[in-house]
Design a protein around this motif. Structure first.
Motif, PDB file in Angstrom:
ATOM      1  N   LEU A  45       0.856  -1.185   0.000  1.00 39.43           N
ATOM      2  CA  LEU A  45       0.000   0.000   0.000  1.00 39.43           C
ATOM      3  C   LEU A  45       0.893   1.236   0.000  1.00 39.43           C
ATOM      4  N   GLY A  46       0.951   1.929  -1.144  1.00 44.23           N
ATOM      5  CA  GLY A  46       1.819   3.090  -1.282  1.00 44.23           C
ATOM      6  C   GLY A  46       1.158   4.361  -0.806  1.00 44.23           C
ATOM      7  N   GLY A  49      -9.111  10.777   5.578  1.00 48.04           N
ATOM      8  CA  GLY A  49      -9.894   9.543   5.443  1.00 48.04           C
ATOM      9  C   GLY A  49      -9.118   8.325   5.029  1.00 48.04           C
ATOM     10  N   ALA A  50      -7.785   8.404   4.961  1.00 42.99           N
ATOM     11  CA  ALA A  50      -6.987   7.274   4.467  1.00 42.99           C
ATOM     12  C   ALA A  50      -7.095   6.053   5.372  1.00 42.99           C
ATOM     13  N   LEU A  51      -7.263   6.263   6.672  1.00 39.29           N
ATOM     14  CA  LEU A  51      -7.272   5.140   7.608  1.00 39.29           C
ATOM     15  C   LEU A  51      -8.393   4.162   7.301  1.00 39.29           C
ATOM     16  N   MET A  87      -7.805   0.240   6.405  1.00 37.54           N
ATOM     17  CA  MET A  87      -8.431  -0.804   7.221  1.00 37.54           C
ATOM     18  C   MET A  87      -9.311  -1.712   6.368  1.00 37.54           C
ATOM     19  N   GLY A  88      -9.947  -1.142   5.343  1.00 40.74           N
ATOM     20  CA  GLY A  88     -10.744  -1.966   4.443  1.00 40.74           C
ATOM     21  C   GLY A  88      -9.897  -2.985   3.709  1.00 40.74           C
ATOM     22  N   ALA A  89      -8.717  -2.553   3.244  1.00 42.54           N
ATOM     23  CA  ALA A  89      -7.815  -3.475   2.538  1.00 42.54           C
ATOM     24  C   ALA A  89      -7.254  -4.540   3.476  1.00 42.54           C
ATOM     25  N   LEU A  90      -7.066  -4.178   4.735  1.00 45.62           N
ATOM     26  CA  LEU A  90      -6.498  -5.119   5.707  1.00 45.62           C
ATOM     27  C   LEU A  90      -7.544  -6.063   6.294  1.00 45.62           C
ATOM     28  N   ALA A  91      -8.827  -5.763   6.103  1.00 49.25           N
ATOM     29  CA  ALA A  91      -9.907  -6.499   6.781  1.00 49.25           C
ATOM     30  C   ALA A  91      -9.811  -8.015   6.640  1.00 49.25           C
ATOM     31  N   PRO A  92      -9.611  -8.573   5.412  1.00 55.26           N
ATOM     32  CA  PRO A  92      -9.550 -10.043   5.332  1.00 55.26           C
ATOM     33  C   PRO A  92      -8.358 -10.641   6.074  1.00 55.26           C
ATOM     34  N   PHE A  93      -7.239  -9.928   6.106  1.00 52.92           N
ATOM     35  CA  PHE A  93      -6.063 -10.424   6.825  1.00 52.92           C
ATOM     36  C   PHE A  93      -6.290 -10.360   8.337  1.00 52.92           C
ATOM     37  N   ILE A  94      -6.942  -9.285   8.779  1.00 52.12           N
ATOM     38  CA  ILE A  94      -7.242  -9.148  10.201  1.00 52.12           C
ATOM     39  C   ILE A  94      -8.223 -10.228  10.641  1.00 52.12           C
TER      40      ILE A  94
END
Length: 425
Positions: free
Chosen positions: A181-182, A402-404, A408-415
């Protein structure tokens, strides 16, 4: 080939690495009480339950991760380990990490020390900030099939040119990342060209950081001491910029009676050096670390963790590392507190943020000492203009925060995956 050579040298170079660490300790760059952590020896027990490990090189990177850490801890199921590589960042994390998160120094990149570290902590997910790439550490994470995600990915044009000279090496390093994630589209483009498989731009977490904190009682005390004196701040300055700020003060002092210039050197240990430079210019100066009051022409604030205090005191803020040194310091922090923000022409560390602030009339760029004096003098002479500029900076900062949610949406499946498991034995 280069990757294998690096690994071999890191194994064979143990005695030299020990000497290097001892020299750093003598210079105050390592914590003697926690020296074992640099060799992968944990100084804390691993907390029970699923654990997410976040790594950040130093102060700026670790601060940018704080909102993400708080979100990870929100559900109450995850535990968080944060590693950094500097004594300064360790002190800051000790003050700022929320309950449920612990700090360790990152192990030096020797395979045996890396394995020792991972055997103890057993993370279920690893989030890596910016571009502090350690090949052995990243490769060992990959061998254990732990998801590894680059957050706040940063690849400057200069770094890209350097890595491009070793394409196989950097491609091997980036291959260990599940997702990159850049910070900006340019960062993502460079990461892809260097070999990142899945790279996206979801915004800059530094724009999701809440305003820097301060002690209300200390703020009230300083406001009372300063009274109605006009105040401006030269923040996170580097060598050469403190003298510029002092000369700007001398230029403006006659037409702004009682003017107070606050100088916060980027490296607090330079406080006595800055004090000497300012005195050599014939100006009266106070030193914050010595407990001196801001009752003279210039206050050198050579302390840690007080920028939030000074951003609230000064309506006009100049960001250092932008006049005499290349790179720039983060202009978002004073903007988040409604200050009128100034910076020099050397803002290459913020190739998107600086132009965006200028386009929104949320900052002003100055080319040299004369332009800095003109801008500071104009804003302090007309507080309404300074307030309006600060309001535009605050509005821009809030709109960019609003970047957080996207990260968090991109990380959701890993979390979700790590929450559904526990530490592997």
């Amino acid at each position: 080939m280069i990757h294998a050579l690096y690994r071999a040298l890191s194994i064979a170079g143990g005695p030299l690495i020990d000497v290097f660490l001892k020299r750093r300790m003598l210079k105050g760059k390592e914590d003697p009480a926690r020296a074992g952590e640099r060799r992968g020896l944990a100084s804390l027990a691993r907390p029970d339950g699923p654990l997410v490990w976040l790594h950040a090189a130093s102060v700026g990177e670790s601060l940018s991760l704080l909102p993400l850490i708080e979100r990870l801890l929100d559900g109450g199921r995850l535990r968080v380990l944060v590693t950094t590589g500097t004594v300064t960042s360790a002190r800051l994390m000790a003050e700022r990490l929320p309950a449920g998160a612990v700090h360790q120094f990152v192990p030096v990149d020797r395979p045996a020390w890396v394995r020792r570290f991972l055997d103890h902590w057993r993370p279920g997910l690893v989030l890596w900030a910016e571009s502090d790439f350690w090949p052995n550490l990243l490769a060992e994470i990959g061998k254990r099939h732990v998801p590894l995600i680059l957050v706040q990915g940063r690849m400057s044009a200069r770094s890209f040119a350097g890595w491009s000279r070793a394409p196989g090496f950097i491609a091997r390093v980036l291959a260990d990342f599940t997702l990159c994630l850049g910070q900006t589209p340019a960062d993502v483009e460079r990461l892809v060209q260097l070999g990142a498989q899945d790279a996206r731009c979801l915004g800059n977490l530094k724009l999701a950081v809440p305003p820097l904190p301060c002690e209300p009682a200390e703020l009230a005390a300083l406001k009372e001491q300063i009274g109605d004196r006009p105040v401006w701040l030269a923040s996170s300055t580097h060598p050469g910029e403190e003298a510029v700020a002092a000369r700007v003060h001398r230029t403006l002092a006659e037409r702004l009676p009682g003017l107070l210039t606050i100088i916060v050197p980027r490296h607090p240990e330079r406080g006595p050096e800055v004090l000497g430079e300012v005195k050599a210019l014939g100006l009266q100066v106070s030193l914050r670390s010595a407990g001196e009051a801001p009752d003279r022409a210039i206050l050198v604030a050579d302390t840690m963790g007080e920028l939030g205090l000074f951003y609230r005191l000064a309506p006009v803020v100049f960001m250092g590392k932008s006049l005499t040194v290349e790179g720039g310091q983060n202009p978002f922090e004073p903007a988040r507190l409604g200050a009128a923000v100034l910076f020099g022409p050397r803002m290459s560390n913020f190739p998107d943020m600086a132009p965006a602030m200028l386009a929104a009339d949320a900052a002003c760029q100055v080319a040299d000492q004369d332009q800095l004096a003109e801008a500071v003098g104009r804003l302090l002479a007309d507080p309404a203009v300074a307030r309006a500029m600060g309001a535009r900076a605050l509005a821009w900062a809030e709109a960019e925060a609003g970047a957080l949610d996207q990260v968090m949406g991109a990380l959701a499946p890993f979390i979700a995956a790590v929450e559904g498991s526990d530490a592997r034995p």
